[in-house]
Design a protein around this motif. Structure first.
Motif, PDB file in Angstrom:
ATOM      1  N   GLN A  35     -37.934  50.794 -35.451  1.00 23.22           N
ATOM      2  CA  GLN A  35     -39.138  50.912 -34.628  1.00 23.22           C
ATOM      3  C   GLN A  35     -39.595  49.548 -34.127  1.00 23.22           C
ATOM      4  O   GLN A  35     -39.969  49.387 -32.964  1.00 23.22           O
ATOM      5  CB  GLN A  35     -40.250  51.580 -35.437  1.00 23.22           C
ATOM      6  N   LEU A  36     -39.550  48.546 -35.027  1.00 18.20           N
ATOM      7  CA  LEU A  36     -39.968  47.199 -34.639  1.00 18.20           C
ATOM      8  C   LEU A  36     -39.075  46.670 -33.522  1.00 18.20           C
ATOM      9  O   LEU A  36     -39.563  46.130 -32.527  1.00 18.20           O
ATOM     10  CB  LEU A  36     -39.888  46.272 -35.862  1.00 18.20           C
ATOM     11  N   ILE A  65     -48.045  49.034 -34.475  1.00 12.13           N
ATOM     12  CA  ILE A  65     -48.447  49.817 -35.651  1.00 12.13           C
ATOM     13  C   ILE A  65     -47.250  50.625 -36.136  1.00 12.13           C
ATOM     14  O   ILE A  65     -46.584  51.320 -35.352  1.00 12.13           O
ATOM     15  CB  ILE A  65     -49.621  50.754 -35.308  1.00 12.13           C
ATOM     16  N   GLY A  66     -46.981  50.504 -37.417  1.00 12.85           N
ATOM     17  CA  GLY A  66     -45.842  51.209 -38.001  1.00 12.85           C
ATOM     18  C   GLY A  66     -46.236  52.560 -38.557  1.00 12.85           C
ATOM     19  O   GLY A  66     -47.267  53.143 -38.217  1.00 12.85           O
ATOM     20  N   VAL A  67     -45.378  53.076 -39.480  1.00  6.86           N
ATOM     21  CA  VAL A  67     -45.583  54.385 -40.097  1.00  6.86           C
ATOM     22  C   VAL A  67     -46.839  54.345 -40.947  1.00  6.86           C
ATOM     23  O   VAL A  67     -47.098  53.388 -41.670  1.00  6.86           O
ATOM     24  CB  VAL A  67     -44.362  54.768 -40.968  1.00  6.86           C
ATOM     25  N   ALA A  77     -47.337  46.619 -38.331  1.00  4.35           N
ATOM     26  CA  ALA A  77     -45.969  46.213 -38.573  1.00  4.35           C
ATOM     27  C   ALA A  77     -45.698  44.801 -38.092  1.00  4.35           C
ATOM     28  O   ALA A  77     -44.956  44.043 -38.731  1.00  4.35           O
ATOM     29  CB  ALA A  77     -45.006  47.187 -37.896  1.00  4.35           C
ATOM     30  N   ALA A  78     -46.284  44.413 -36.989  1.00  2.00           N
ATOM     31  CA  ALA A  78     -46.092  43.078 -36.431  1.00  2.00           C
ATOM     32  C   ALA A  78     -47.016  42.932 -35.225  1.00  2.00           C
ATOM     33  O   ALA A  78     -47.694  43.884 -34.820  1.00  2.00           O
ATOM     34  CB  ALA A  78     -44.636  42.850 -36.024  1.00  2.00           C
ATOM     35  N   THR A  79     -47.020  41.739 -34.683  1.00  2.00           N
ATOM     36  CA  THR A  79     -47.761  41.475 -33.439  1.00  2.00           C
ATOM     37  C   THR A  79     -46.777  40.948 -32.397  1.00  2.00           C
ATOM     38  O   THR A  79     -46.054  39.971 -32.656  1.00  2.00           O
ATOM     39  CB  THR A  79     -48.885  40.446 -33.661  1.00  2.00           C
ATOM     40  N   HIS A  80     -46.743  41.625 -31.279  1.00  2.00           N
ATOM     41  CA  HIS A  80     -45.831  41.254 -30.200  1.00  2.00           C
ATOM     42  C   HIS A  80     -46.581  40.408 -29.165  1.00  2.00           C
ATOM     43  O   HIS A  80     -47.675  40.785 -28.727  1.00  2.00           O
ATOM     44  CB  HIS A  80     -45.257  42.509 -29.546  1.00  2.00           C
ATOM     45  N   ILE A  81     -46.010  39.266 -28.801  1.00  2.00           N
ATOM     46  CA  ILE A  81     -46.641  38.362 -27.827  1.00  2.00           C
ATOM     47  C   ILE A  81     -45.672  38.176 -26.671  1.00  2.00           C
ATOM     48  O   ILE A  81     -44.540  37.711 -26.865  1.00  2.00           O
ATOM     49  CB  ILE A  81     -46.964  36.993 -28.456  1.00  2.00           C
TER      50      ILE A  81
END
Length: 623
Positions: free
Chosen positions: A305-306, A399-401, A406-410
């Motif tokens: 997913q990530l 946002i994960g399960v 889950a992380a921050t995308h830039i």
């Protein structure tokens, strides 16, 4: 050599000549149809005996007059008063009444004749509105702009002078009403002429005149290619107010413009600008994110997913940071753009320069994660040496399960070119608005100046008549002065003769007085000495300059004057000669004298007395 390469070479030479004309004289013919344009240029080249475009350019560079001849060949000025009478009749009876009904009784009527050539079309418009409104109202409300790129044609238009042949389409009544005979030509009436403003304007390049009620451009568009025609029609659309009318020539059409213009008469090529614009707003499609596939383990699903989220959300430079602040992904664009490497994956994000330059990203990451929403920073500026880059930055929490971050995308989108273009467009728009305002102001100033010049011309004509009258008066005065001068010269000559006679008389009298041995003294009525001859000086030893203008009875020269006063006063009173008076005296030389004094009245306006003094005997010795 084959024919095709030769044609390409010729086409390139033609384009080079057109660029030369644009740069040298400001005439941009690049939007004209090449077939007709090339044919006219070759016709002029044939007239001067030149075969190639390169040689003809040399001719233009060495002979400045050749430009005018070329432009007159290219710019075919075919026009006349009310050319195509049917179209003008339709315009006058069907369009003008509707145009006037749209405006208030005091509103200004603005008309533009684009490509007016030598002015017949602009003056036709002035006559049409004067007939529709009445002359007085037309003088107050109508303003007509006539423009062209041909300066020589504009000079003819400004003069308003036309031969009788150009006015054949006018009835005798209209010609008498709007034209005055000037020698073998006819001039447009001056008061209505002031409502027509002529100026140089290139419809392919210059900003259009705005807020128009009627725009007339007949048989000019047909000389341009499709691209140039599209740009010109765009300018015309901008120039017309909503509901304003566009009047084209028989050889021209508006294609694919139904969304901007309504057809009033296709036969007469008359169109009306529709309200509003024809643009649509672009709406970007939302980004869709994929969820995890069933049956996958939690870790594998999380990683997949990530990876999918990052790949889907990062079309350009992008990186991802996990909840602990560790860099977990840097794509290729980001490594190239920000000088990062794969070794930076796994490092704390705060240790990288990208975390605080061009903007502080760490606080934005915390805010996006906490609020669970995407944050955007537009136009972030980043300097690289002397260059400046601009980025739109999107900070997107992933946002994960189970709703766990889950992380921050830039992601970084390079908008340097777009930002610079926007700034340039803004500057150009501001320059255009400023230029348009200056043009409007200049037009108004030109109109005011034109009116002032017209008034000055009338004042100068009046002054000229006054000067002519004054000149005639001066000529009359000059003749009188010459006559007076001759009289003065005559009088001067007479006075000179009389002065000579007087000088002779005075010299004669002085000679007489000097030649008389006896002492002669002349007294005026106030008993001052007016004459003291040489005999008196010799007798008494008193010089003439010591005696003249002095009171006689105050002089001390040896003659006792007391006994003489009574005789002198008696002589003055009676104006008759008295008896001689004998007086003993001693002159200033000490010689004793027995003096006989005779008193005689001195005639004329002086009213004085003449004393004749003679020595009666010898003195017996010095005192």
């Amino acid at each position: 050599m084959s024919e095709a390469p030769r044609d390409a070479e010729t086409d390139e030479e033609l384009e080079e000549l057109l660029r030369f004309l644009r740069d040298a004289r400001g005439f941009d013919f690049t939007g004209y149809k090449r077939t007709s344009l090339g044919r006219r240029i070759r016709k002029r080249m044939s007239d001067v005996g030149i075969d190639s475009y390169a040689d003809y350019r040399d001719q233009l560079e060495t002979n400045a007059d050749e430009f005018s001849a070329l432009f007159n060949t290219i710019l075919i000025n075919v026009t006349s008063i009310f050319r195509d009478a049917d179209a003008w009749t339709y315009l006058q009876h069907e369009v003008v009444p509707e145009l006037l009904a749209q405006l208030g009784p005091e509103e200004e009527i603005r008309v533009w004749s684009a490509g007016c050539s030598s002015g017949e079309e602009a003056y036709s418009l002035a006559i049409m509105f004067a007939e529709a409104l009445g002359l007085e109202e037309a003088l107050n409300r109508v303003k007509i702009y006539g423009t062209d790129v041909d300066d020589e044609a504009l000079r003819d238009a400004r003069s308003g002078l036309y031969p009788a042949k150009s006015l054949e389409s006018l009835s005798a009544e209209l010609r008498e009403r709007y034209f005055e005979q000037n020698g073998s030509q006819f001039s447009f009436r001056s008061d209505l002429r002031r409502r027509v403003i002529f100026g140089r304007h290139d419809i392919t390049r210059d900003a259009p005149i705005s807020r128009l009620d009627l725009l007339v451009c007949r048989n000019a568009l047909m000389y341009f290619n499709v691209e140039a025609q599209t740009q010109i029609v765009d300018r015309f659309h901008f120039a017309l107010r909503e509901g304003g009318f566009l009047f084209l020539g028989k050889a021209e059409m508006l294609l694919n413009d139904a969304d901007r213009f309504d057809v009033i008469s296709m036969r007469q090529r008359i169109f009306r600008r529709r309200p509003g614009g024809a643009t649509t707003t672009y709406q970007p499609a939302p980004v869709k994110l994929r969820g995890s596939q069933p049956g996958e383990t939690q870790s594998l699903a999380r990683n997949r997913q990530l990876r999918d989220l990052v790949l889907d959300a990062s079309p350009g430079a992008a990186l991802a940071v996990d909840p602990e602040g560790i860099v977990v992904l840097i794509n290729n664009h980001a490594r190239v753009q920000f000088a990062l490497t794969t070794n930076d994956i796994g490092r704390p994000f705060r240790d990288l320069e990208i975390s605080y330059r061009p903007v502080e990203l760490r606080s934005l990451i915390d805010q996006a994660t906490h609020e669970r929403r995407t944050l955007r920073v537009n136009g972030a500026q980043r300097r690289v040496g002397e260059d400046v880059q601009y980025f739109d930055i999107v900070v997107q929490p992933l946002i994960g399960v189970g709703g766990v971050p889950a992380a921050t995308h830039i992601s970084f989108t390079d908008v340097t070119v777009a930002t610079q273009l926007k700034a340039e467009v803004k500057r150009v728009r501001e320059d255009l608005e400023t230029a348009y305002e200056e043009l409007q102001s200049t037009n108004e100033e030109l109109e005011t100046t034109n009116e002032e010049l017209q008034s000055s011309i009338e004042e100068l004509e009046t002054t000229n008549e006054e000067l002519q009258s004054t000149n005639e008066e001066l000529e009359t005065t000059n003749e009188e002065l010459q006559s007076g001068n001759e009289e003065l010269e005559t009088m001067n000559e007479e006075m000179r003769i009389r002065s000579d006679e007087l000088d002779e008389t005075r010299a004669f009298l002085e000679g007489v007085l000097t030649s008389i041995a006896a002492a002669i003294v002349v007294l005026d009525k106030s008993l001052r000495v007016k004459s003291w001859n040489r005999g008196a000086s010799d007798l008494w030893g008193l010089r003439q300059d010591e005696a003249v203008d002095e009171p006689f009875f105050d002089l001390d020269f040896g003659l006792p004057t007391r006994p003489l006063r009574e005789a002198v006063e008696e002589c003055i009173r009676t104006s008759s000669r008295g008896e001689p008076v004998m007086i003993a005296a001693v002159n200033r030389l000490g010689r004793s004298i027995n003096c006989t004094v005779n008193c005689s009245p001195f005639g004329g306006h002086h009213g004085g007395v003449v004393l004749l003094m003679e020595e009666d005997g010898r003195s017996n010795g010095a005192s």
